[in-house]
Design an enzyme around this catalytic site. Structure first.
Site, mmCIF file in Angstrom:
data_model
loop_
_atom_site.group_PDB
_atom_site.id
_atom_site.type_symbol
_atom_site.label_atom_id
_atom_site.label_comp_id
_atom_site.label_asym_id
_atom_site.label_seq_id
_atom_site.Cartn_x
_atom_site.Cartn_y
_atom_site.Cartn_z
ATOM 1 N N LYS A 112 48.920 39.685 39.660
ATOM 2 C CA LYS A 112 48.191 40.217 38.509
ATOM 3 C C LYS A 112 47.410 41.450 38.949
ATOM 4 O O LYS A 112 46.411 41.355 39.656
ATOM 5 C CB LYS A 112 47.208 39.185 37.948
ATOM 6 C CG LYS A 112 46.474 39.694 36.690
ATOM 7 C CD LYS A 112 45.003 39.361 36.743
ATOM 8 C CE LYS A 112 44.183 40.075 35.693
ATOM 9 N NZ LYS A 112 44.235 41.539 35.744
ATOM 10 N N GLU A 133 38.326 38.759 49.486
ATOM 11 C CA GLU A 133 37.687 39.959 50.031
ATOM 12 C C GLU A 133 36.867 40.566 48.898
ATOM 13 O O GLU A 133 37.413 40.908 47.843
ATOM 14 C CB GLU A 133 38.721 40.950 50.553
ATOM 15 C CG GLU A 133 39.437 40.473 51.807
ATOM 16 C CD GLU A 133 38.510 40.174 52.972
ATOM 17 O OE1 GLU A 133 37.399 40.734 53.020
ATOM 18 O OE2 GLU A 133 38.885 39.343 53.816
ATOM 19 N N CYS A 163 35.404 49.307 48.780
ATOM 20 C CA CYS A 163 34.534 48.221 49.239
ATOM 21 C C CYS A 163 33.919 48.543 50.589
ATOM 22 O O CYS A 163 32.868 48.003 50.942
ATOM 23 C CB CYS A 163 35.303 46.906 49.295
ATOM 24 S SG CYS A 163 36.768 46.939 50.333
ATOM 25 N N GLU A 201 25.632 46.334 45.599
ATOM 26 C CA GLU A 201 26.772 47.249 45.672
ATOM 27 C C GLU A 201 26.844 48.074 44.389
ATOM 28 O O GLU A 201 26.859 47.533 43.283
ATOM 29 C CB GLU A 201 28.069 46.460 45.852
ATOM 30 C CG GLU A 201 29.284 47.346 46.019
ATOM 31 C CD GLU A 201 30.556 46.556 46.236
ATOM 32 O OE1 GLU A 201 31.350 46.941 47.117
ATOM 33 O OE2 GLU A 201 30.753 45.538 45.537
#
Length: 486
Positions: free
Chosen positions: A180, A255, A289, A388
């Site tokens: 996906k 992750e 990331c 973040e």
């Protein structure tokens, strides 16, 4: 590069066929640099579509795992050749759909080619060991077996590389796949997956189901026949993946986020450090990331580093990534843009000093652009020092010693990547020992890891497994111990 976009309805890929969804609905994908331009359309799938894909993958698994690793590698190598022949086309699509500059998009697609070729070679490597038995009449050894159907859920920031570094090892080790992609880059990822179809993979071995995470992702996470889940994305969604996997005993790999520091020691090559800080923090509009977010500078060189940094940031050209000379493209979507702007506003409200940027640039109102942004006087406890942002925002933090710098670097819930600039071997060794991150780099930017090396984070950045390289084998297989008595 060409500028014309061919608008196409990208269908799901299930059991070797391009098919419409049960819902018969599609969504348009727009260019974030020019929101009036449609890149293509993709399917909005239902749970029933996922069920069909999982069924096809499960049915195909028996034959696929019986192939030799060498034969599975031949399929991957052919897919790599096809992907390589379409690098410019796919990179152009990525630039138009995600906003990444064309050179970056081309480099990412080339990395996908290299990943496929690397794992094609893994098909000829050892999958076990002979272990001495205490019984002189016995043979004992280990081998590795595939998990079965693996569900892969990928993000929008690397729509070619991340699907490749999950799909390629899953397949080479004998699993079948239901993928996906992120909605924001569904057209790009589906176009990449066309290469597998053209390579002649057996029906059902690889399946692609597009749509909303709340529907498609949720069903993949909770489907009883999906034996492994590998996910890259937000911490919030990662927790849902883990909960769903644990509830039914599936293997999972996560992750997730990062708040990655770069430390500038007082003996650093400042020009090199400035270059790495800008590249690590602002390339891809900070949408990595592993992007540099916190810049921790020893006080002795703080003012000089800041001056050099601002001088270079001012030179950066923001604009459409398809235009030559553009250094930084748009945010991927309107929601992502306003998320970045909201963090910038929070930084101001908390008392951080805005040195550069902080707003949408003039003349680019038809895209989701934000200026490269630099703050100073950032306290580590501020929101912009902890959370973040996933945008082109750098937070300068002053440290009076390296010991303080290490403490500040570790003072977040994340532990993905970290970097230091120094010429002192003692500083380097102390940094490697002290830093709480899965990826540690010296005199290099925080972003980036070579495909043959393990990749993953510590703390809340990861489920503590590792992707890429031979480490991928640990997740995508189970060890079987065999004891044979004469």
């Amino acid at each position: 590069m060409a500028t014309e976009t061919i608008v196409k309805d990208y269908l799901n890929y299930v059991d070797g066929e391009w098919v419409s969804t049960e819902t018969n609905k599609a969504e348009k994908s727009y260019n974030p640099a020019n929101t009036s331009e449609i890149v293509g359309t993709y399917q909005l799938s239902s749970e029933e579509d996922v069920d069909k894909a999982v069924y096809a993958a499960k049915r195909a698994g028996k034959g696929w795992k019986k192939l030799t690793g060498a034969k599975r590698g031949e399929y991957l190598y052919q897919a790599a050749n096809i992907l390589e022949s379409r690098i410019d086309e796919i990179a152009e699509t990525m630039t138009k759909e995600m906003g990444k500059t064309f050179p970056e998009a081309k480099g990412e697609t080339a990395r996908g080619v290299a990943i496929l070729r690397y794992y094609a070679g893994e098909g000829l490597r050892s999958v076990g060991d002979v272990i001495p038995s205490t019984d002189p009449d016995a043979l004992m050894y280990t081998t590795r077996v595939p998990l079965g159907v693996v569900g892969i859920i990928t993000p929008w920031n690397f729509p070619a590389a991340i699907p490749m570094w999950k799909t390629a090892p899953a397949l080479i080790y004998g699993n079948t796949v239901v993928l996906k992609p992120a909605q924001e880059t569904a057209v790009t990822t589906t176009k990449v997956m066309e290469c597998f179809h053209e390579a002649g993979f057996p029906k059902g071995v690889l399946n692609v189901v597009n749509g909303r995470g709340s529907v498609v992702g949720h069903r993949i996470i909770n489907h009883p026949d999906v034996k492994g889940l590998t996910f890259t994305g937000s911490n919030e969604t990662g927790k849902l993946v883990a909960e769903g996997a644990v509830a039914r005993g599936a293997k999972f790999q996560l992750e997730m986020g990062g708040k990655n520091p770069v430390i500038i020691a007082n003996d650093a090559n400042l020009d090199l450090a400035v270059e790495g800080t800008i590249s690590g923090g602002l390339r891809s509009t900070g949408q990595k990331c592993t992007a540099t977010s916190r810049v921790i500078v020893q006080s002795e060189v703080y003012d000089e580093f800041k001056e050099k940094l601002l001088e270079e940031v001012e030179k950066l050209k923001v604009g459409d990534g398809s235009k030559e000379g553009t250094w930084m493209g748009p945010s991927v979507s309107e929601s992502q843009l306003y998320n970045v702007l909201s963090y910038i506003q929070k930084g101001k409200e908390e008392g951080a000093k805005l040195l550069f940027g902080g707003k949408r640039p003039d003349g680019l109102e038809n895209g989701y652009f934000v200026e490269p942004t630099v703050f100073e006087d950032v306290d580590s406890r501020m929101i912009i020092g902890q959370e973040e942002i996933f945008g082109p925002v750098l937070a300068l933090i002053k440290a009076d010693s390296l010991e303080e710098a290490f403490k500040l670097a570790n003072d977040v819930k994340f532990g993905l990547s970290a970097s230091i600039y120094t010429e002192n071997i003692s500083n380097i060794l102390d940094f490697v020992d002290e830093i709480e991150a899965g990826l540690v780099r010296v005199n290099a930017e925080t972003a980036g890891v070579e495909l043959q090396a393990p990749f993953g984070g510590m703390k809340e950045s990861s489920s503590h497994s590792r992707e890429q390289g031979q480490a991928a084998k640990e997740f995508f297989t189970s060890t079987k111990t065999v004891f044979i008595k004469r």
